[in-house]
Scaffold this motif. Sequence first.
Motif, mmCIF file in Angstrom:
data_model
loop_
_atom_site.group_PDB
_atom_site.id
_atom_site.type_symbol
_atom_site.label_atom_id
_atom_site.label_comp_id
_atom_site.label_asym_id
_atom_site.label_seq_id
_atom_site.Cartn_x
_atom_site.Cartn_y
_atom_site.Cartn_z
ATOM 1 N N VAL A 7 0.866 -1.176 0.000
ATOM 2 C CA VAL A 7 0.000 0.000 0.000
ATOM 3 C C VAL A 7 0.905 1.229 0.000
ATOM 4 C CG1 VAL A 7 -1.762 1.315 1.223
ATOM 5 C CG2 VAL A 7 -1.842 -1.191 1.220
ATOM 6 N N ILE A 8 0.794 2.039 -1.036
ATOM 7 C CA ILE A 8 1.604 3.244 -1.183
ATOM 8 C C ILE A 8 0.724 4.449 -0.886
ATOM 9 C CG2 ILE A 8 2.984 4.648 -2.766
ATOM 10 C CD1 ILE A 8 3.546 2.078 -4.349
ATOM 11 N N VAL A 9 1.157 5.296 0.042
ATOM 12 C CA VAL A 9 0.416 6.500 0.403
ATOM 13 C C VAL A 9 1.027 7.680 -0.342
ATOM 14 C CG1 VAL A 9 -0.367 7.994 2.264
ATOM 15 C CG2 VAL A 9 -0.069 5.532 2.672
ATOM 16 N N GLY A 10 0.331 8.157 -1.357
ATOM 17 C CA GLY A 10 0.800 9.287 -2.143
ATOM 18 C C GLY A 10 1.141 8.880 -3.559
ATOM 19 N N CYS A 31 -1.630 -1.149 -4.135
ATOM 20 C CA CYS A 31 -2.692 -0.145 -4.011
ATOM 21 C C CYS A 31 -2.045 1.204 -3.728
ATOM 22 C CB CYS A 31 -3.642 -0.513 -2.877
ATOM 23 S SG CYS A 31 -4.980 0.698 -2.627
ATOM 24 N N VAL A 32 -2.455 2.220 -4.484
ATOM 25 C CA VAL A 32 -1.934 3.575 -4.311
ATOM 26 C C VAL A 32 -3.072 4.485 -3.861
ATOM 27 C CG1 VAL A 32 -0.591 5.435 -5.332
ATOM 28 C CG2 VAL A 32 -0.410 3.121 -6.270
ATOM 29 N N LEU A 33 -2.832 5.214 -2.776
ATOM 30 C CA LEU A 33 -3.817 6.156 -2.247
ATOM 31 C C LEU A 33 -3.354 7.578 -2.523
ATOM 32 C CD1 LEU A 33 -4.390 4.514 1.274
ATOM 33 C CD2 LEU A 33 -5.664 4.083 -0.851
ATOM 34 N N GLU A 34 -4.167 8.363 -3.192
ATOM 35 C CA GLU A 34 -3.858 9.766 -3.465
ATOM 36 C C GLU A 34 -4.931 10.647 -2.840
ATOM 37 O OE1 GLU A 34 -2.927 13.387 -4.203
ATOM 38 O OE2 GLU A 34 -1.495 11.774 -4.624
ATOM 39 N N ALA A 35 -4.500 11.613 -2.027
ATOM 40 C CA ALA A 35 -5.445 12.467 -1.316
ATOM 41 C C ALA A 35 -6.214 13.388 -2.252
ATOM 42 C CB ALA A 35 -4.713 13.286 -0.258
ATOM 43 N N GLY A 36 -5.617 13.726 -3.385
ATOM 44 C CA GLY A 36 -6.247 14.659 -4.297
ATOM 45 C C GLY A 36 -7.007 13.983 -5.419
ATOM 46 N N SER A 212 -4.154 -1.020 -8.140
ATOM 47 C CA SER A 212 -5.367 -0.272 -7.796
ATOM 48 C C SER A 212 -4.972 1.146 -7.416
ATOM 49 C CB SER A 212 -6.085 -0.939 -6.620
ATOM 50 O OG SER A 212 -7.193 -0.153 -6.192
ATOM 51 N N LEU A 213 -5.588 2.140 -8.044
ATOM 52 C CA LEU A 213 -5.322 3.548 -7.754
ATOM 53 C C LEU A 213 -6.602 4.186 -7.238
ATOM 54 C CD1 LEU A 213 -3.690 6.186 -7.857
ATOM 55 C CD2 LEU A 213 -4.296 6.356 -10.298
ATOM 56 N N ARG A 214 -6.516 4.818 -6.072
ATOM 57 C CA ARG A 214 -7.685 5.446 -5.466
ATOM 58 C C ARG A 214 -7.400 6.931 -5.221
ATOM 59 N NH1 ARG A 214 -9.425 0.564 -1.213
ATOM 60 N NH2 ARG A 214 -9.153 -1.086 -2.779
ATOM 61 N N THR A 215 -8.205 7.788 -5.812
ATOM 62 C CA THR A 215 -8.056 9.218 -5.618
ATOM 63 C C THR A 215 -9.027 9.702 -4.541
ATOM 64 O OG1 THR A 215 -9.591 9.587 -7.455
ATOM 65 C CG2 THR A 215 -7.240 9.633 -7.957
ATOM 66 N N TYR A 234 -8.097 5.494 5.546
ATOM 67 C CA TYR A 234 -8.226 6.743 4.793
ATOM 68 C C TYR A 234 -9.683 7.193 4.749
ATOM 69 C CZ TYR A 234 -9.808 4.026 0.678
ATOM 70 O OH TYR A 234 -10.507 3.212 -0.194
ATOM 71 N N ILE A 235 -9.867 8.488 4.497
ATOM 72 C CA ILE A 235 -11.194 9.091 4.410
ATOM 73 C C ILE A 235 -11.221 10.029 3.210
ATOM 74 C CG2 ILE A 235 -11.822 8.914 6.851
ATOM 75 C CD1 ILE A 235 -10.742 11.658 7.322
ATOM 76 N N SER A 236 -12.406 10.311 2.721
ATOM 77 C CA SER A 236 -12.536 11.178 1.544
ATOM 78 C C SER A 236 -12.924 12.603 1.919
ATOM 79 C CB SER A 236 -13.559 10.596 0.571
ATOM 80 O OG SER A 236 -14.826 10.478 1.200
ATOM 81 N N GLN A 237 -13.497 12.787 3.094
ATOM 82 C CA GLN A 237 -13.879 14.133 3.511
ATOM 83 C C GLN A 237 -13.908 14.192 5.034
ATOM 84 O OE1 GLN A 237 -17.797 14.839 1.950
ATOM 85 N NE2 GLN A 237 -18.708 13.104 2.993
ATOM 86 N N ARG A 238 -13.814 15.395 5.535
ATOM 87 C CA ARG A 238 -13.799 15.583 6.985
ATOM 88 C C ARG A 238 -15.090 15.036 7.591
ATOM 89 N NH1 ARG A 238 -11.125 20.941 9.063
ATOM 90 N NH2 ARG A 238 -10.164 20.112 10.952
#
Length: 541
Positions: A7-10, A31-36, A212-215, A234-238
């Motif tokens: 799992v890659i963060v960023g 799996c790659v997690l991108e905050a934007g 897997s890429l997740r924005t 991870y979360i998508s919004q506050r």
Amino acid sequence: MDEFDYVIVGCGAAGSLLAARLSEDPAVSVCVLEAGPKDRNPFIHIPAGFIKTLKDPGVTWQFSTEPTERTGGRRIDTVQGRTLGGSSSVNGMIYNRGQPGDLDHWAQLGNRSWGYADSLPYYRRTERRIGFGDDAKRGRTQGIPVTDMDWIHPLSEAFIAGCVGMGIPRNPDYNSGDQAGVGYFQRAIQNGKRVSSYRAFLHGALNRPNLSLRTNARASAIILDGKRAAGVRYISQRGGTATEVRARREVILSSGTANTARLMQVSGIGPAWLLQKLGVEVKHELAGVGENFRDHYASRFVMRAKPGVETLNELSRGLKLGNQILRWGTGRDSILATAPSHVHVFWKSFEGLDQPDLQCVFTPGSYKEGMVYVLDDYPGMTAGAWQHRPESKGWVRARSADVFDDPEIQPNYLSDEMDRRVHIGGMRLLRRMLSTPELAPFVDSETLPGKDVQSEDELLDFAFRNGSTTYHLIGTARMGPDTDPMAVVDDRLRVRGLQGLRVVDASIMPSMTSANTYATTLMIAEKASDFIRGRELESAD
């Protein structure tokens, strides 16, 4: 439960490259997690669009530094990319490796296989050089395209000629290992468009079934199972519902110097006193997380050009801008396809030094005082300078356990006495370069700081009130040997005292390179891919 090997963060400069390399092996899942968001903003792909993206919170982290006496009480915007490609989608696109001695110093600190000879093959693997260069030192077959400036302005030519007249040699390839001299920058632009790390490495790999890429996936915590990193939340919004993704082998942090430090801290990894202050359970004490922060601090001089001299200021307005857009759209050279800095000068703040300790830049355009990238109403030109290897150190610290709260970023710019001396030397060099006979026919007067600013105290006061970041943030997860009490990762980039957690981004740099940080960040990710895959390391020897 979602579960992957890695799992890659960023999904920025380092994360994009690393995900592409790891997913080459069909036997592992990534799996790659991108905050934007995705990189659909058109200004990302137009090189001159960086002026727009730097102010756009939709694709950037709008961070700012803490005010200090040496920044005139100002907060300084230190924007970072928050989209696919990260800062490589919003930066100045400059490709600059620095000096061999930078990497040799890392090795001398006790970091095995990080000397220049050990790192050169990884620089070569990350670039596809299009243009002049020694094939033994430059990459030709893969990676980001590195091209030469194709839009040449008479002011730039005169500035270069003036530098040569001062005794500064013309350097045909500052990325060859011999940096000293003057010339045009090399940049990650091809066919008039920016090529980010994401576009160069990962975009073409998205059809792999093991990737897997997740924005819009903002990491909120590293999940620890005792002393092992087991996944990421991870979360998508506050206030939104958290999702967990598990890692069978490793969690890899590639979030950038500010966000990597903050994520570790809010996850209970860092200085105990800070975690207790945040109300976060201390799961693994590491005193160096968030410390050793450094950045390049630049001062810029502005000259008003004589009437009739056409600079970027005029070409960026009205019908002339329309003509430049037409040129860009039809594949011709245009101001839309240039980097913000056109000319480089790597030189010395004082005579007698063996190697340059300054980077200077020149652009045939100028910006209004105190306004970020707002062009002047008169024809102008700008030259800036910053110290290669600043000793001033600061920190990045989470303000709360909420990852939607911006971290505290304190660079302590110019707090070191030697940094102030070198900075003064740089400003005096700028003035000499802007006062050559070759440039004189184009120059009307100096507008910033103005000829009344002459003494060391006056120059420093100008630097305090007008200097700014170059967005080269490093060091908050410093690489070092067991004997370094502030080291966060070892020389294989594994977080000390934990299993299954690695950091792969600019935060691992133990000291600043004599360069923009992008090229070396790519090199770090390329080398990390061999570490992780258990491959034999390459060497130039």
